[in-house]
Design an enzyme around this catalytic site. Sequence first.
Site, mmCIF file in Angstrom:
data_model
loop_
_atom_site.group_PDB
_atom_site.id
_atom_site.type_symbol
_atom_site.label_atom_id
_atom_site.label_comp_id
_atom_site.label_asym_id
_atom_site.label_seq_id
_atom_site.Cartn_x
_atom_site.Cartn_y
_atom_site.Cartn_z
ATOM 1 N N GLY A 130 0.790 -1.224 0.000
ATOM 2 C CA GLY A 130 0.000 0.000 0.000
ATOM 3 C C GLY A 130 0.818 1.268 0.000
ATOM 4 C CB SER A 131 4.376 1.941 0.075
ATOM 5 O OG SER A 131 4.911 0.993 -0.825
ATOM 6 N N GLY A 132 2.307 2.634 -2.677
ATOM 7 C CA GLY A 132 2.214 3.391 -3.919
ATOM 8 C C GLY A 132 3.290 3.106 -4.937
ATOM 9 C CB SER A 159 -0.004 -5.996 -4.466
ATOM 10 O OG SER A 159 -0.226 -5.604 -3.138
ATOM 11 C CD GLU A 164 -1.923 -7.538 -8.445
ATOM 12 O OE1 GLU A 164 -2.030 -6.883 -7.387
ATOM 13 O OE2 GLU A 164 -1.256 -7.144 -9.427
ATOM 14 C CG ASP A 185 1.344 -1.014 -10.271
ATOM 15 O OD1 ASP A 185 1.776 0.045 -10.765
ATOM 16 O OD2 ASP A 185 0.566 -1.060 -9.308
#
Length: 340
Positions: free
Chosen positions: A109-111, A115, A147, A159
């Site tokens: 969740g750090s951008g 994931s 995902e 990503d």
Amino acid sequence: MIVRSRAPLRLGFAGGGTDVSPYSDQFGGRILNATISLYAYATIIPKIDGKIHFVSQDLEKEVVYDSQETLPLDGTLDLLKGVYNRMVDEFNLGALSFELQTFVDAPAGSGLGTSSTLVVAIIGAFARWQNIPLGEYDVARLAYEIERKDLAMSGGKQDQYAATFGGINFMEFYADDKVIVNPLRIQKEHILELESNLVLFYTGSSRLSSKIIDVQIANTNKKVVKSLEAMHRLKQQATDMKNALLTGKLDTIGECLGEGWAFKKQMAEGISNPFIDEIYDRAMNAGCTGGKVSGAGGGGFMFFYCPNNTKRDVIKALGGLDGQVKQFNFVKEGLVTWNI
């Protein structure tokens, strides 16, 4: 034989959010991103004990199952289990026995695409272990489907492709999950100057990006004019910043980042908050010419363009806040796998 893999995390410079359906399906998306020297790692150790061991070293979680073809998705290390389930099903591997160890250099969740990058690394490790011939587009597509479809995690497509391909890329997204990755050939001195002038700052808090993305998706479906216009502008910015990097007009990068941050905040609620605003204001007052949150927003990492030797001043200004400056370099290499 032990199999290892790693894949790089990324910074999203421009166009973030335009890779998310239904926007990309209806209007086409464009994103400029670059991979950095922070990674997701995976190690597979084959076993003969009839067990499946999952060990997330950064999350300090471990689960063990009897060897079987489909593992339950119960909220514990589902990302790891989801990759296993899909690889076994897609390539008819049968029940396997092994230990999978993972580690990521940045919090979830750090951008930075943690994931998706981890999924890419795990796929790479399985493919090498089982001698499955997968090209770069194959790996990225498979990671996206695991995902977004198998695990029903909201998000975009950039990503998975950034982690797989590596480098500085201009990406295009279209309907039917069509993706085109355009690697950019940027002069070395321009990359070095960009790297030298950037400050990467971790706000000390992670966020659940899916909530913000769900709002963005709803705004697109409802055709909220303010949100759609902001996304159109962000898409154009990806092209503008690409041209700036290719032609060496780095003095425009900060301003472009700042404009993009203003547009991004119009896409959905929760993208910024008072603490993020304070961080941004401190950096601007210390000499940066623009910056943004990396990823969906709401927390995680921010980065700032600091020309004319203002980088140290910005770092000093951020020093009194909860959070941490993170050193990094740009990297060209994407997913890599090896045996030991």
